[in-house]
Write an enzyme that holds these catalytic residues in place. Structure first.
Site, PDB file in Angstrom:
ATOM      1  N   ASN A  10       6.594  -3.568   4.060  1.00 19.67           N
ATOM      2  CA  ASN A  10       6.065  -2.613   5.037  1.00 19.67           C
ATOM      3  C   ASN A  10       4.881  -3.310   5.703  1.00 19.67           C
ATOM      4  O   ASN A  10       3.804  -3.414   5.119  1.00 19.67           O
ATOM      5  CB  ASN A  10       5.614  -1.332   4.321  1.00 19.67           C
ATOM      6  CG  ASN A  10       4.879  -0.380   5.255  1.00 19.67           C
ATOM      7  OD1 ASN A  10       4.914  -0.559   6.475  1.00 19.67           O
ATOM      8  ND2 ASN A  10       4.223   0.614   4.689  1.00 19.67           N
ATOM      9  N   TRP A  11       5.126  -3.803   6.908  1.00 16.01           N
ATOM     10  CA  TRP A  11       4.074  -4.594   7.589  1.00 16.01           C
ATOM     11  C   TRP A  11       2.949  -3.721   8.119  1.00 16.01           C
ATOM     12  O   TRP A  11       1.926  -4.224   8.544  1.00 16.01           O
ATOM     13  CB  TRP A  11       4.699  -5.399   8.736  1.00 16.01           C
ATOM     14  CG  TRP A  11       5.590  -6.525   8.301  1.00 16.01           C
ATOM     15  CD1 TRP A  11       6.071  -6.777   7.039  1.00 16.01           C
ATOM     16  CD2 TRP A  11       6.105  -7.586   9.131  1.00 16.01           C
ATOM     17  NE1 TRP A  11       6.863  -7.913   7.046  1.00 16.01           N
ATOM     18  CE2 TRP A  11       6.899  -8.416   8.319  1.00 16.01           C
ATOM     19  CE3 TRP A  11       5.984  -7.891  10.488  1.00 16.01           C
ATOM     20  CZ2 TRP A  11       7.558  -9.548   8.807  1.00 16.01           C
ATOM     21  CZ3 TRP A  11       6.639  -9.014  10.982  1.00 16.01           C
ATOM     22  CH2 TRP A  11       7.414  -9.835  10.149  1.00 16.01           C
ATOM     23  N   LYS A  12       3.168  -2.402   8.149  1.00 13.88           N
ATOM     24  CA  LYS A  12       2.174  -1.457   8.689  1.00 13.88           C
ATOM     25  C   LYS A  12       1.785  -1.852  10.114  1.00 13.88           C
ATOM     26  O   LYS A  12       2.619  -2.352  10.853  1.00 13.88           O
ATOM     27  CB  LYS A  12       0.963  -1.378   7.754  1.00 13.88           C
ATOM     28  CG  LYS A  12       1.355  -1.133   6.300  1.00 13.88           C
ATOM     29  CD  LYS A  12       0.211  -0.660   5.473  1.00 13.88           C
ATOM     30  CE  LYS A  12       0.614  -0.598   4.014  1.00 13.88           C
ATOM     31  NZ  LYS A  12      -0.265   0.199   3.199  1.00 13.88           N
ATOM     32  N   HIS A  95       5.936   8.034   4.557  1.00 15.71           N
ATOM     33  CA  HIS A  95       4.898   7.204   3.938  1.00 15.71           C
ATOM     34  C   HIS A  95       3.606   8.023   3.852  1.00 15.71           C
ATOM     35  O   HIS A  95       3.314   8.825   4.742  1.00 15.71           O
ATOM     36  CB  HIS A  95       4.677   5.937   4.779  1.00 15.71           C
ATOM     37  CG  HIS A  95       3.838   4.925   4.059  1.00 15.71           C
ATOM     38  ND1 HIS A  95       2.462   5.014   4.015  1.00 15.71           N
ATOM     39  CD2 HIS A  95       4.170   3.826   3.343  1.00 15.71           C
ATOM     40  CE1 HIS A  95       1.995   4.003   3.302  1.00 15.71           C
ATOM     41  NE2 HIS A  95       3.008   3.263   2.879  1.00 15.71           N
ATOM     42  N   GLU A  97       0.667   7.288   4.478  1.00 14.15           N
ATOM     43  CA  GLU A  97      -0.223   7.126   5.639  1.00 14.15           C
ATOM     44  C   GLU A  97       0.234   8.035   6.786  1.00 14.15           C
ATOM     45  O   GLU A  97      -0.587   8.579   7.515  1.00 14.15           O
ATOM     46  CB  GLU A  97      -0.270   5.653   6.051  1.00 14.15           C
ATOM     47  CG  GLU A  97      -1.105   4.843   5.052  1.00 14.15           C
ATOM     48  CD  GLU A  97      -0.730   3.381   4.924  1.00 14.15           C
ATOM     49  OE1 GLU A  97      -0.054   2.844   5.822  1.00 14.15           O
ATOM     50  OE2 GLU A  97      -1.115   2.770   3.902  1.00 14.15           O
ATOM     51  N   GLU A 167       5.505   5.887  -4.504  1.00 15.21           N
ATOM     52  CA  GLU A 167       4.273   5.193  -4.158  1.00 15.21           C
ATOM     53  C   GLU A 167       3.056   6.056  -4.490  1.00 15.21           C
ATOM     54  O   GLU A 167       2.634   6.887  -3.669  1.00 15.21           O
ATOM     55  CB  GLU A 167       4.252   4.879  -2.663  1.00 15.21           C
ATOM     56  CG  GLU A 167       5.360   3.958  -2.214  1.00 15.21           C
ATOM     57  CD  GLU A 167       4.930   3.115  -1.016  1.00 15.21           C
ATOM     58  OE1 GLU A 167       5.093   1.906  -1.090  1.00 15.21           O
ATOM     59  OE2 GLU A 167       4.403   3.673  -0.049  1.00 15.21           O
ATOM     60  N   GLY A 173      -2.648  -0.252  -1.405  1.00 16.22           N
ATOM     61  CA  GLY A 173      -3.691  -1.029  -0.735  1.00 16.22           C
ATOM     62  C   GLY A 173      -5.005  -1.085  -1.501  1.00 16.22           C
ATOM     63  O   GLY A 173      -6.021  -1.523  -0.970  1.00 16.22           O
ATOM     64  N   SER A 213       0.494  -1.882  -4.393  1.00 17.14           N
ATOM     65  CA  SER A 213      -0.124  -3.138  -4.837  1.00 17.14           C
ATOM     66  C   SER A 213       0.822  -4.001  -5.682  1.00 17.14           C
ATOM     67  O   SER A 213       0.389  -4.680  -6.607  1.00 17.14           O
ATOM     68  CB  SER A 213      -1.434  -2.871  -5.584  1.00 17.14           C
ATOM     69  OG  SER A 213      -2.346  -2.199  -4.732  1.00 17.14           O
ATOM     70  N   GLY A 234       3.395  -3.598   0.698  1.00 14.23           N
ATOM     71  CA  GLY A 234       2.528  -3.617   1.871  1.00 14.23           C
ATOM     72  C   GLY A 234       1.858  -4.977   2.023  1.00 14.23           C
ATOM     73  O   GLY A 234       2.441  -5.932   2.545  1.00 14.23           O
ATOM     74  N   GLY A 235       0.639  -5.082   1.540  1.00 12.78           N
ATOM     75  CA  GLY A 235      -0.179  -6.291   1.744  1.00 12.78           C
ATOM     76  C   GLY A 235       0.535  -7.593   1.435  1.00 12.78           C
ATOM     77  O   GLY A 235       0.481  -8.553   2.229  1.00 12.78           O
TER      78      GLY A 235
HETATM   79  C1  PEP Z   1       2.727   0.532   1.131  1.00 16.79           C
HETATM   80  O1  PEP Z   1       1.956   0.801   2.027  1.00 16.79           O
HETATM   81  O2  PEP Z   1       3.888   0.960   1.173  1.00 16.79           O
HETATM   82  C2  PEP Z   1       2.244  -0.284   0.010  1.00 16.79           C
HETATM   83  C3  PEP Z   1       2.897  -0.261  -1.109  1.00 16.79           C
HETATM   84  O3  PEP Z   1       1.110  -1.012   0.252  1.00 16.79           O
HETATM   85  P1  PEP Z   1       0.442  -2.084  -0.741  1.00 16.79           P
HETATM   86  O4  PEP Z   1       1.544  -2.927  -1.325  1.00 16.79           O
HETATM   87  O5  PEP Z   1      -0.497  -2.874   0.123  1.00 16.79           O
HETATM   88  O6  PEP Z   1      -0.261  -1.308  -1.807  1.00 16.79           O
END
Ligand code: PEP
Length: 248
Positions: A10-12, A95, A97, A167, A173, A213, A234-235
């Site tokens: 997920n590049w956001k 999601h 967010e 999640e 994050g 994470s 994500g990251g």
């Molecule tokens: C996400 O936003 O779906 C996610 C899992 O982010 P991160 O891996 O950065 O925690």
């Protein structure tokens, strides 16, 4: 039952179109794995160049959002037929967010799940609890309620193709990961709920990811769990580490 692993990035709101193409090139050899579905969920403006850049590779393209109407006066939105025409196969729905920052509720999320299926897109449906709900020990009821609402009117055949991402919001994050046992507890609970809402065959087929994470260091342990069929990342999806997660 053996479910095919699915690792989605997920590049956001990261990467300009030219940066996106450069990242696809950087990851190309690192994400090769014929036993895993690899998906890049990218910002809307990156979809066309990324779809072009991944042609001939094992990577599938996903979107991060869409709206439930095919076309018309919805300034700023993007529709399912637009995504399909651009080569998108998956779409993230619900999601945290989008729920927390953009106020999306379970009614809209349910409409999006049904519209995605009707349009030939595979939803990656996100659920998860806040830190407050985790501390209050009400997270199980919360997640059951989210999934029950979000799947209202969705058929068993559709759920067999669905991807659900657990999640926990406190792990997104933050660098704080759910332990493999915490993640497995909830992913197992989601599978049991699908068996209750549908049947065991559907529960055996639905793919459930963990997200929060996940990184090159913790992926193998999380992915070794019986009910964790993949990850939503994500990251770490923006770095060469993503290849290590695909091959964990
Ligand atoms: C996400 O936003 O779906 C996610 C899992 O982010 P991160 O891996 O950065 O925690």
């Amino acid at each position: 039952m053996a479910r095919r692993r699915i690792i989605a990035g997920n590049w956001k709101m990261n990467k300009t179109p030219s940066e996106a193409v450069a990242l696809v090139a950087e990851l190309k050899d690192l994400v090769k794995n014929d036993d895993v579905d690899v998906v890049y969920c990218v910002p809307a403006i990156d979809i066309v160049p990324v779809a072009e850049a991944v042609k001939g590779t094992n990577v599938h393209v996903g979107a991060e959002n869409f709206y439930i109407v095919d076309n018309g006066a919805f300034t700023g939105e993007i529709s399912a037929p637009m995504l399909k025409d651009a080569g998108v196969e998956y779409v993230i729905i619900g999601h945290s967010e989008r729920r927390d920052i953009f106020g999306e509720n379970d009614i809209l999320i349910n409409q999006k799940v049904k519209k995605a299926f009707a349009s030939g897109l595979t939803p990656i449906l996100c659920c998860g609890e806040s830190l407050a709900l985790r501390k209050a020990d009400t997270y199980k009821e919360w997640i059951e309620r989210q999934i029950t609402w979000d799947l209202d009117g969705v058929t068993a055949d559709q759920v067999k193709k669905l991807v659900i991402a657990y999640e926990p919001i406190w792990a997104i994050g933050t660098g704080e990961t759910a332990t493999a046992d915490q993640a497995e507890e909830v992913c197992g609970l989601i599978r049991k709920l699908i068996a209750k809402l549908y049947d065991q065959a559907t529960a055996d087929e639905v793919r459930i990811q963990y997200g929060g994470s996940m990184n090159a260091g913790n992926a193998a342990e999380l992915l070794s769990k019986e009910n964790i069929d993949g990850g939503l990342i994500g990251g770490a999806s923006l770095k060469p580490d993503f290849g290590k997660i695909v091959n964990a």
